[in-house]
Design a protein around this motif. Structure first.
Motif: not given
Lengths: 270, 333
Positions: A48-49, A44, A156, A158, B227, A77-79, A154, A65
């Protein structure tokens, strides 16, 4: 679509993620399950970089990414990691408002505030929206972090074990919320889950990991079998349907009554 | 509903800040009329004494008061920036080796290029401060997370080492007196023509305010920052430069005021939280007010002599520091 190709990461000589290739489509909830140390969180983090891969690539709708600008990526994209050591003394509303930062760079218009209020309402946080994070319980804080990610809005999203500090009521309502987000708004939600019953009952697709590799990946109905689960957890697991829900049972040493088994897992005084 | 609430918050914020500024203005006005030379509003108004009174005001009292306001506000801001970047409540320039490194830089300049203009000396000192803080941040990687008190202890020890090397060299070359001036904030030396460099700190404070959201996000940690699309490394670097410049400018013009950047931000944070966009003005106002009061107390209690503001604050600040250490350590991480 998230496309992962030949992703590898090692810490020292220990390979944590070993040549993983996967495709995760838009829409639907994907659960990642597996025993401790299977590489779920690392996968994960790489996707998500937050972590840099040793080899392999991750692209989100064609955007690499590792190379894309952080600002652009933050709108797609958020994580949310499992452990969040937040030192800043912010109110719940302030924290959730920072979820809009990638879109607003700090200047929140009234439509931006609508996102914030909606996220607060989704997670039942309005009564405590003015409280400081350090005054909340672990579960309330966890819901505030999830609300921040929701307000980031976003395509995506995660989450790494978002249920870890929630009681069963909030865990179930969180999973309903994430599934609705993925189905009604066409988001791709990827969740690392500990509880295989929750994964079976809420995820549309399940990725099973073991030793840094993908052991199986497919629609929940296809992969939710005793054989697959037993193969990654190394204990006999059976899958049943009870009133339409998945229920898994696992073998107890010495049978369901306990007693002296041949190979007790727990030894007295352990 | 949301926008109405925002408007209401904004109004009460502006009201609060206006009240704060009025109190600060009153303190600053009082500071103008305290001192050995006889300066009163009446003497300013009387044509017979106006010239002498004006000269006292413009050459000594006004510069001193401005220096107090500028250094108090920027030190508080520098403190809170460091606390956000290190995510630790007990870090500020004097508990991270920043101030000591700036002093070392000044000493190097005094020895090698004594004739260089003060601006150059300050910039070199800022470079040293930057390097010193970078070393401190490198040392922090070895500090286990979950041991928040080890962080300032590491910084204080590191600062102690830098400080004793500085003292050793200063002693060898007979520069202990200069060293004393940097180590203890003393505003009695401020006269017109010898403090103007401090105005640069106003620019730095404004820069910090413009980047306030970034520093708050950095306080959420590296993963959350990334993020949200924040360039975490760049934010750290910008914060480091602001803090180093502020420390160097204050050390070279009036001397350091230990723990100010720790006490003021902690108190403001307890009352109003850490959303820097909202609290930075309060940091500036409170920092300036505290330094003003300490300086006035120092001028009044042993008049006609003076106790340096740094010493007065040292007594007050270390008491509050201990209180915060004991009371807040549990949630400092």
């Amino acid at each position: 679509m998230i496309e992962i190709d030949g992703l590898t990461k090692s810490y020292g000589r220990r390979i944590v993620v070993d040549g993983v290739s996967l495709t995760i489509p838009r829409g639907g909830l994907t659960g990642i399950i597996g025993p401790n140390g299977a590489g779920k969180s690392t996968l994960l983090g790489l996707a998500s970089r937050l972590l840099a891969a040793d080899r392999g690539t991750v692209t989100v709708d064609g955007l690499d990414v590792a190379r894309a600008s952080g600002e652009l990526l933050a709108r797609r994209l958020s994580v949310l990691k499992q452990e969040n050591r937040v030192a800043a003394r912010l109110t719940v509303r302030d924290l959730v408002a920072f979820g809009r930062y990638p879109h607003s760079r700090g200047r929140l218009s009234s439509s931006e505030w609508a996102h914030v209020e909606k996220a607060l309402a989704f997670l039942d946080l309005q009564p405590i929206s003015g409280s400081f994070l350090d005054e909340l319980s672990g579960g309330q804080r966890q819901r505030a972090y999830v609300a921040m990610v929701l307000s980031q809005d976003t395509d995506y999203m995660l989450f790494d074990e978002p249920l870890s500090s929630l009681d069963i009521r909030h865990a179930v309502s969180m999973m309903h919320l994430l599934r609705n987000a993925s189905r009604s708004f066409g988001k791709a939600v990827v969740v690392v889950l500990h509880d295989i019953n929750i994964a079976a009952n809420f995820a549309d697709r399940i990725i099973g990991m073991k030793d840094g590799r993908v052991a199986f990946h497919g629609d929940t109905a296809d992969v939710m079998t005793g054989a697959f689960l037993s193969s990654i957890y190394d204990i006999p697991i059976r899958v049943h349907r009870l009133e339409g829900q998945y229920v898994t049972t696992y073998a107890l040493p010495g049978g369901p009554e306990g007693g002296a088994g041949e190979d007790p897992v727990l030894v007295a005084g352990d | 509903m949301a926008s109405q609430m925002q408007a209401r918050t904004l109004r009460s914020t502006i009201g609060g800040l206006t009240a704060g500024l009025l109190v600060l203005g009153a303190l600053a006005a009082a500071s103008l009329f305290i001192g050995v030379a006889d300066l009163t509003p009446a003497r300013l108004a009387d044509p017979a004494t106006r010239e002498a009174a004006m000269s006292t005001l413009m050459d000594s009292r006004l510069p001193r008061t401005m220096a107090l306001l500028l250094s108090g506000s920027c030190l508080a801001i520098a403190g809170v920036i460091m606390q956000m970047l290190t995510r630790n409540r007990f870090v500020e320039p004097t508990t991270a080796g920043t101030t000591e490194a700036a002093g070392f830089g000044m000493l190097v300049m005094l020895l090698l290029f004594p004739g260089a203009p003060v601006v150059i000396k300050s910039l070199v000192a800022a470079g040293f401060a930057c390097a010193g803080t970078a070393v401190f941040l490198r040392l922090l990687r070895a500090v286990p997370p979950g041991a928040p008190l080890l962080v300032p202890l590491t910084g204080i020890m590191f600062g102690g080492i830098v400080g004793s090397v500085t003292a050793f060299i200063a002693h060898r070359y007979g520069l202990m007196q200069s060293l004393g001036a940097w180590r203890n904030g003393d505003f009695s030396v401020v006269i017109s023509g010898r403090y103007e460099l401090l105005w640069l700190t106003l620019v730095l404070s404004v820069a910090a305010y413009l980047a306030a959201d970034r520093f708050t996000i950095a306080g959420l940690g590296g993963d959350m920052s990334r993020n949200l699309g924040l360039d975490y490394g760049k934010t750290m670097a910008v914060g480091l430069v602001i803090v180093s410049l502020v420390s160097a400018l204050v050390v070279t013009t009036v001397g350091s005021i230990p723990f100010l950047g720790l006490v003021v931000p902690n108190l403001v944070s307890l009352a109003a939280g850490d959303n820097l966009r909202r609290t930075l003005p309060w940091m500036a106002i409170s920092g300036a007010a505290v330094v003003l009061v300490c300086d006035m107390v120092g001028r009044l209690i042993v008049a006609p002599y003076e106790i340096p503001a740094g010493t007065v604050f040292g007594v007050l600040g270390s008491a509050v520091f201990l209180y915060l250490l004991l009371g807040r350590s549990t949630r400092a991480a």
